[in-house]
Design a protein around this motif. Structure first.
Motif, PDB file in Angstrom:
ATOM      1  N   VAL A 514      13.053  -0.652  22.329  1.00 21.92           N
ATOM      2  CA  VAL A 514      13.161  -0.490  20.879  1.00 21.92           C
ATOM      3  C   VAL A 514      13.289   0.985  20.509  1.00 21.92           C
ATOM      4  CG1 VAL A 514      12.010  -0.899  18.664  1.00 21.92           C
ATOM      5  CG2 VAL A 514      11.822  -2.578  20.508  1.00 21.92           C
ATOM      6  N   THR A 515      14.153   1.268  19.527  1.00 20.86           N
ATOM      7  CA  THR A 515      14.285   2.598  18.935  1.00 20.86           C
ATOM      8  C   THR A 515      14.145   2.449  17.421  1.00 20.86           C
ATOM      9  OG1 THR A 515      16.684   2.350  18.801  1.00 20.86           O
ATOM     10  CG2 THR A 515      15.803   3.395  20.783  1.00 20.86           C
ATOM     11  N   GLY A 516      14.213   3.564  16.721  1.00 22.09           N
ATOM     12  CA  GLY A 516      14.144   3.507  15.265  1.00 22.09           C
ATOM     13  C   GLY A 516      12.972   4.285  14.705  1.00 22.09           C
ATOM     14  N   LYS A 517      12.624   4.005  13.469  1.00 22.40           N
ATOM     15  CA  LYS A 517      11.561   4.722  12.763  1.00 22.40           C
ATOM     16  C   LYS A 517      10.435   3.746  12.373  1.00 22.40           C
ATOM     17  CE  LYS A 517      13.790   8.761  12.248  1.00 22.40           C
ATOM     18  NZ  LYS A 517      13.293  10.050  12.731  1.00 22.40           N
ATOM     19  N   ALA A 518       9.231   4.296  12.290  1.00 24.42           N
ATOM     20  CA  ALA A 518       8.087   3.524  11.818  1.00 24.42           C
ATOM     21  C   ALA A 518       7.224   4.409  10.931  1.00 24.42           C
ATOM     22  CB  ALA A 518       7.270   2.978  12.974  1.00 24.42           C
ATOM     23  N   THR A 519       6.614   3.809   9.919  1.00 22.32           N
ATOM     24  CA  THR A 519       5.705   4.532   9.031  1.00 22.32           C
ATOM     25  C   THR A 519       4.279   4.064   9.316  1.00 22.32           C
ATOM     26  OG1 THR A 519       7.385   4.693   7.311  1.00 22.32           O
ATOM     27  CG2 THR A 519       5.094   5.042   6.644  1.00 22.32           C
ATOM     28  N   VAL A 520       3.396   5.036   9.598  1.00 20.24           N
ATOM     29  CA  VAL A 520       1.998   4.748   9.877  1.00 20.24           C
ATOM     30  C   VAL A 520       1.171   5.256   8.701  1.00 20.24           C
ATOM     31  CG1 VAL A 520       0.100   5.032  11.513  1.00 20.24           C
ATOM     32  CG2 VAL A 520       2.467   5.031  12.326  1.00 20.24           C
ATOM     33  N   THR A 521       0.359   4.389   8.130  1.00 21.50           N
ATOM     34  CA  THR A 521      -0.400   4.711   6.914  1.00 21.50           C
ATOM     35  C   THR A 521      -1.894   4.679   7.195  1.00 21.50           C
ATOM     36  OG1 THR A 521       1.349   3.740   5.565  1.00 21.50           O
ATOM     37  CG2 THR A 521      -0.794   4.089   4.504  1.00 21.50           C
ATOM     38  N   PHE A 522      -2.622   5.723   6.716  1.00 23.66           N
ATOM     39  CA  PHE A 522      -4.075   5.798   6.858  1.00 23.66           C
ATOM     40  C   PHE A 522      -4.663   5.743   5.443  1.00 23.66           C
ATOM     41  CE2 PHE A 522      -3.644   6.866  11.246  1.00 23.66           C
ATOM     42  CZ  PHE A 522      -2.474   7.615  11.313  1.00 23.66           C
ATOM     43  N   LYS A 523      -5.516   4.757   5.186  1.00 23.77           N
ATOM     44  CA  LYS A 523      -5.963   4.507   3.824  1.00 23.77           C
ATOM     45  C   LYS A 523      -7.474   4.334   3.775  1.00 23.77           C
ATOM     46  CE  LYS A 523      -4.824   1.560  -0.172  1.00 23.77           C
ATOM     47  NZ  LYS A 523      -3.989   0.435  -0.622  1.00 23.77           N
ATOM     48  N   LYS A 524      -8.092   4.943   2.755  1.00 22.12           N
ATOM     49  CA  LYS A 524      -9.527   4.803   2.500  1.00 22.12           C
ATOM     50  C   LYS A 524      -9.737   4.731   0.995  1.00 22.12           C
ATOM     51  CE  LYS A 524     -13.983   7.193   3.085  1.00 22.12           C
ATOM     52  NZ  LYS A 524     -14.305   7.369   1.682  1.00 22.12           N
ATOM     53  N   LYS A 525     -10.570   3.804   0.572  1.00 24.78           N
ATOM     54  CA  LYS A 525     -10.829   3.637  -0.851  1.00 24.78           C
ATOM     55  C   LYS A 525     -11.370   4.937  -1.434  1.00 24.78           C
ATOM     56  CE  LYS A 525     -13.143   0.593  -4.170  1.00 24.78           C
ATOM     57  NZ  LYS A 525     -14.036  -0.582  -4.323  1.00 24.78           N
ATOM     58  N   GLY A 526     -10.785   5.329  -2.557  1.00 23.65           N
ATOM     59  CA  GLY A 526     -11.234   6.545  -3.235  1.00 23.65           C
ATOM     60  C   GLY A 526     -10.615   7.816  -2.678  1.00 23.65           C
ATOM     61  N   GLN A 527      -9.779   7.704  -1.646  1.00 22.09           N
ATOM     62  CA  GLN A 527      -9.140   8.879  -1.049  1.00 22.09           C
ATOM     63  C   GLN A 527      -7.624   8.726  -1.102  1.00 22.09           C
ATOM     64  OE1 GLN A 527     -10.589  11.677   0.242  1.00 22.09           O
ATOM     65  NE2 GLN A 527     -12.597  10.903  -0.397  1.00 22.09           N
TER      66      GLN A 527
END
Length: 580
Positions: A514-527
């Protein structure tokens, strides 16, 4: 090569159906040819420098014998547990590639002498009563050789030389020989060496035994980035990398129990502690609840590089082989600099020993430079060549023995007769699973830059051939993109002040890389949500995690898709907690 009856029946049915619908069909009169595949190896290392003080305890004051110190070379046998004297001649500040240095009053590195080895930078004697009192001595080893890949974030470097760790003025000491560094794509690394020395006991100093040499891990590393000029801390330009110690637990056997509280508790690696159980130094390398625990954590180390270029490359004329498993492929190599690999066994011992070029079935861990056993590599003898300089082809038996010419510019070209069935007769171990064209140094040489792997696949790769061409078929419908799955690998957690790392793996249902792009998201309530976009190469990507606030952060990944691979929804992929 004839087509099967099933293929003929299927072809006839397809032609009949199209003609019945009033369409026209044209079939290729000759087989399609697969495109050549090029594999890029690692860049050779011209010179690498390794600098490390081990710990502040290694340069601290001792309650007997003046101090603990480093010496260049592997020290000889004192014959008993006693203090070293200058007359022994054991202490050295230079031995081959190894130099001992410590800072002077200006901070500049200088070579300590017998009389100054136990002095601080200010010129005063170190004292055991203060964990902050130290000489700052370090071992510096030059002329490291190996290979690195900045693109893959990997390194494999070997140094030649020894240094000796001396405690209590010589009552106990041991030596480390030929350190080796390996960094993997996920940013983890290890420093190993051959350890040797003499065993004694603080409770019984009449004990004095020779310890058989063994390989131990000196240090383990995390969050390492490989650059063309050296190693740096992930996400920064800092060249000082602190090995794992804080929070590391170990088994201490019959030795002093490990203390697991306080700001500086931890340990050097387990194999290191196991070895120190024999020398009598074990509790000086992990937290034991003593007054000097604050001096025991691993000191930062640095690795500087001078990298050659370009990297060796291998081009194979065809990597997708038909289902019967046979083919003749052309293999071309470039940039295999003959000067980089020197043989260690006859008939080319001490000479440029070239590279083996082979069709084989190998284990996942197969590289000689990573100490893989010969059983990890199974070659088809009739498809194994040895590329050497023209003057040495007769020395190794000539063309009938597989000799091919390695030109002075590092290039070679040869043909290999692929036969999967014949290889499978001998490559029967369950660990052998990866078919491909491989190259690695000949004659017992160690040169990781020469180690390349070009995968081969087996199956029907060409359309069946019919004797009567017919006219053009309707336009083919594009294949539907393959579905993919996304996993998250091991994570080095960030802090509020330092970045971390994680990895993701994207696999296609059809087995393609596999090739291509990916978006990785880091999420915390209030931040504020943090995102990273990464490029997937061969189904993998390493993600630098930004500095984050304390608390639990969720991780999600969304793969953007390509014409060949279907995009995904936003997928939850676990969480981690930032604690400091």
């Amino acid at each position: 090569m004839s087509i099967t009856s099933r293929a003929r029946r299927g072809l006839a049915t397809t032609v009949a159906a199209v003609l019945a619908a009033g369409g026209v069909v044209a079939l290729a009169a000759t087989p399609a040819q697969a495109a050549p595949v090029t594999t890029v190896g690692s860049n050779p290392v011209l010179d690498a420098t390794f600098t490390w003080g081990l710990s502040d305890e290694q340069g601290g004051g001792a309650f007997f014998g003046g101090c603990n110190f480093l010496s260049a070379g592997a020290a000889g046998n004192t014959g008993s547990s006693r203090l070293w004297t200058e007359a022994d001649g054991f202490y050295k500040n230079v031995d081959g590639n190894v130099t001992i240095q410590k800072p002077d009053s200006t901070g500049a590195p200088v070579a300590p002498t017998w009389s100054t080895k136990c002095q601080t930078a200010a010129g005063t004697p170190v004292v055991a009563a203060s964990a902050a009192s130290k000489t700052g001595n370090q071992v510096r080893i030059t002329a490291g050789k190996g290979a690195v890949s900045v693109a893959d974030n990997t390194a494999n470097i070997q140094w030649t030389g020894s240094f000796t760790s001396v405690f209590y003025g010589g009552l106990t000491y041991w030596s480390a020989t030929n350190p080796k560094l390996v960094v993997k794509a996920d940013g983890t690394g290890t420093v190993t060496a051959t350890a040797s020395g003499y065993g004694t006991d603080m409770q019984d100093t009449t004990k004095w035994t020779t310890i058989a040499p063994r390989t131990i891990t000196l240090a383990t590393l995390k969050n390492v980035d490989v650059t063309s000029s050296g190693l740096v801390v992930g996400g920064s330009s800092s060249p000082a990398i602190t090995p794992d110690y804080l929070g590391v637990t170990v088994q201490t056997g019959t030795g002093t129990a490990q203390a697991t509280s306080g700001a500086s508790w931890g340990s050097f690696p387990q194999s290191y502690i196991d070895f120190q159980q024999l020398t009598g130094q074990s509790s000086y390398w992990y937290s034991s609840g003593g007054a000097r625990d604050a001096a025991k954590p691993a000191a930062p180390l640095t690795v500087g590089l001078a990298v050659a270029g370009p990297a060796p490359t291998v081009t194979v004329s065809e990597s997708a082989i038909e289902a019967d498993g046979t083919a003749t492929v052309t293999v071309s190599g470039r940039n295999f600099d003959p000067a980089l690999a020197t043989g260690s066994r006859p008939p080319l011992a001490g000479k440029p020993s070239g590279a083996y070029v082979a069709f084989g079935k190998y284990a996942d861990v197969w590289k000689p430079s990573e100490s893989a056993a010969a059983s990890a590599r199974s070659n088809l003898g009739s498809a194994t060549k040895w590329a050497v300089l023209a003057a040495d082809t007769a020395t190794i038996g000539g063309p009938t023995a597989g000799a091919i010419e390695l030109a002075a510019d590092g290039s070679f070209t040869t043909e290999l007769s692929i036969d999967k069935g014949e290889l499978d007769k001998t490559a029967t171990a369950t660990t052998l699973k990866n078919y491909g064209v491989y190259t690695y140094p000949g004659g017992g040489a160690t040169q990781p830059a020469y180690e390349t792997y070009t995968p081969l696949s087996f199956g029907s790769t060409q359309p069946p051939v019919v004797e009567q061409p017919v006219v053009t078929p309707p336009a083919a419908q594009p294949a539907a993109p393959s579905k993919v799955s996304v996993k998250r690998g091991s994570t080095s957690k960030p802090t509020t002040r330092k970045t971390g790392r994680t990895s993701i793996t994207v696999k296609a249902a059809n087995g393609s890389a596999v090739t291509g792009k990916a978006t990785v998201t880091f999420k915390k309530k209030g931040q504020k949500t943090k995102t990273k976009t990464v490029t997937i190469k061969n189904g993998k990507a390493v993600v630098t995690i930004p500095r984050l606030a304390k608390g639990t952060w969720t991780v999600s990944v969304k793969y953007a898709g390509t014409a060949s691979f279907a995009r995904t929804a936003t997928l939850k992929r676990g969480s981690f907690t930032v604690t400091k």
